[in-house]
Write an enzyme that holds these catalytic residues in place. Sequence first.
Site, short mmCIF file in Angstrom:
data_model
loop_
_atom_site.label_atom_id
_atom_site.label_comp_id
_atom_site.label_asym_id
_atom_site.label_seq_id
_atom_site.Cartn_x
_atom_site.Cartn_y
_atom_site.Cartn_z
N ASN A 35 0.89 -1.17 0.00
CA ASN A 35 0.00 0.00 0.00
C ASN A 35 0.92 1.22 0.00
O ASN A 35 1.52 1.56 1.03
CB ASN A 35 -0.90 -0.08 1.24
CG ASN A 35 -1.69 1.19 1.49
OD1 ASN A 35 -1.40 2.25 0.97
ND2 ASN A 35 -2.71 1.06 2.33
N GLU A 184 -9.92 -10.45 2.35
CA GLU A 184 -9.95 -9.02 2.69
C GLU A 184 -11.33 -8.41 2.45
O GLU A 184 -11.50 -7.21 2.31
CB GLU A 184 -8.86 -8.26 1.93
CG GLU A 184 -7.47 -8.82 2.18
CD GLU A 184 -6.61 -8.02 3.17
OE1 GLU A 184 -6.77 -6.80 3.26
OE2 GLU A 184 -5.75 -8.64 3.84
N HIS A 259 -5.95 -3.97 -3.19
CA HIS A 259 -7.33 -4.49 -3.22
C HIS A 259 -7.91 -4.17 -4.60
O HIS A 259 -7.57 -3.15 -5.20
CB HIS A 259 -8.22 -3.81 -2.17
CG HIS A 259 -7.89 -4.16 -0.77
ND1 HIS A 259 -7.81 -3.22 0.23
CD2 HIS A 259 -7.63 -5.35 -0.17
CE1 HIS A 259 -7.51 -3.80 1.38
NE2 HIS A 259 -7.39 -5.10 1.16
N CYS A 382 -13.21 2.71 0.26
CA CYS A 382 -12.65 1.88 1.35
C CYS A 382 -13.40 2.12 2.65
O CYS A 382 -13.48 1.26 3.52
CB CYS A 382 -11.19 2.23 1.62
SG CYS A 382 -10.10 1.99 0.25
O1 SUG Z 1 -5.29 -2.47 4.59
N1 SUG Z 1 -4.17 0.79 5.29
C1 SUG Z 1 -5.23 -0.09 4.85
C2 SUG Z 1 -6.05 0.59 3.78
C3 SUG Z 1 -7.25 -0.20 3.40
C4 SUG Z 1 -7.96 0.36 2.21
N2 SUG Z 1 -9.14 -0.40 1.94
C5 SUG Z 1 -9.60 -0.70 0.69
N3 SUG Z 1 -8.89 -0.55 -0.37
N4 SUG Z 1 -10.76 -1.23 0.62
C6 SUG Z 1 -4.68 -1.42 4.32
O2 SUG Z 1 -3.67 -1.39 3.61
C7 SUG Z 1 -2.37 1.55 6.76
C8 SUG Z 1 -2.14 1.69 8.24
C9 SUG Z 1 -0.85 2.38 8.56
O3 SUG Z 1 0.11 2.27 7.80
O4 SUG Z 1 -0.78 3.07 9.61
C10 SUG Z 1 -3.46 0.53 6.41
O5 SUG Z 1 -3.68 -0.41 7.12
#
Ligand code: SUG
Length: 459
Positions: A35, A184, A259, A382
């Site tokens: 991410n 997920e 995702h 999200c």
């Molecule tokens: O799982 N970010 C989440 C973002 C989720 C996004 N959801 C969708 N695309 N549906 C993840 O990657 C980052 C937390 C941090 O780095 O502090 C985090 O968990």
Amino acid sequence: MSASSGTAAQDTTQEVNFDGLVGTTHNYAGLAQGNIASSRHEGLISNPREAALQGLAKMKALHDAGYAQGVLPPQQRPDIEALRRLGFVGNAERVLTQAAHEAPQILRAVCSASSMWTANAATITPSTDAADGRVHFTPANLQSSYHRSLEPETTGRILQAIFANEHYFAHHQALPTTPVFSDEGAANHTRLCGRYGAPGMHLYAYGRRAFGGGPAPQRYPARQTLEASQAVARQHGVDNGQLVFAQQHPEAIDAGVFHNDVIAVGNGPVLLYHERAFLDEEGTIDALRDKLATVSGEPLIPVRVPEEAVSLEDAVSTYLFNSQLLSNPDGNMTLVVPGECQENESVWHALHSLLLDGPNPIGEVVVRDVKQSMRNGGGPACLRLRVVLNEAERDALSGRVLLDDALYEELVAWVNRHYRDRLALEDLGDPLLLRESLTALDELTGIMRLGALYPFQRG
Ligand code: SUG
């Protein structure tokens, strides 16, 4: 912007978007591999109050436009029980300060407010498509990362508290917590249909096969397996004729599409997607077209965005596809995009030339600022879990979870009372933050009439 429940006069079925309230410990800990936004913003000072207010402002805007809007409460963070499980002992404050000294990385994980991204909370099948005629829920196991693997137990408890009536709602356990069944949730699941209350088609996107090999990303993890998606569909009793399983393009995952909802969004018969969303684009679209026509009599409306119009890189940095696609009474649709789309010239141009002016029902683009969440890789889509419900099912909801003006005002005042406007990683071990968070959650369960949801309330 204004909403509808469908075209048939007798159909009371609506899509209700349940947004996750951002928790008091919202921070940038760089926890999510693959991410890019999460890695890029590690260590930034966060503003939990602004994050929660941005989320609530999005909910209110959609509510005001007539869309059904729900709210899901955040989870208890810091997660003291998770620390105890790892050997930290003593009272909560001691556990916290000891973890801050000895294991700051673990402390970051147990403080994450990641439950705000409710698209990952669970997968939902509407009653029309489930064998037993009930709405089915499976919390996602989120086993790909430690901080998110802490969510499913409480997610299950929250969903069971709200969707408590067994006549209408069926709850499953999360899949086994192991890479074979890496799940997920709804972020990798899209329902396509004609009217919401008529049978629909379920597109499950997966990143890899656990058994039998095949293509897989090289750089970043594939967070959803085919086997997990198949198991969820099986749990919910969805007919094979209503299912399409499609592999995400491994190159997309390696470019930061962790995702599928980062690269495609569907609603009604429309599927908006980037040409590199799926490994087999043609096969996937053909299968969707055939099955949707058979199941609903509805022609699929694919809206394809080519690489030359929007690069994968721009798709990931702006989250164009992590938009909410919403149905309106006149048959048109509204696309709710994050502010970042407006700041990128080629994306903004594509939004107008390909989407608004193209042969599809998308007739309006609404821009919402959810920057605090975006910096952790969470866009408008999200932040919401879609639950298709008919009138009887909506009436059977427990708690005060459907947003109205009064609930909105109370939640804004609650945020302003309890949330900090500045949080650095060094603050996570502050015992005061723990106390503030528990006080806030205790009050929240009162406001939302959800009973004793959290471990600290249950003794
Ligand atoms: O799982 N970010 C989440 C973002 C989720 C996004 N959801 C969708 N695309 N549906 C993840 O990657 C980052 C937390 C941090 O780095 O502090 C985090 O968990």
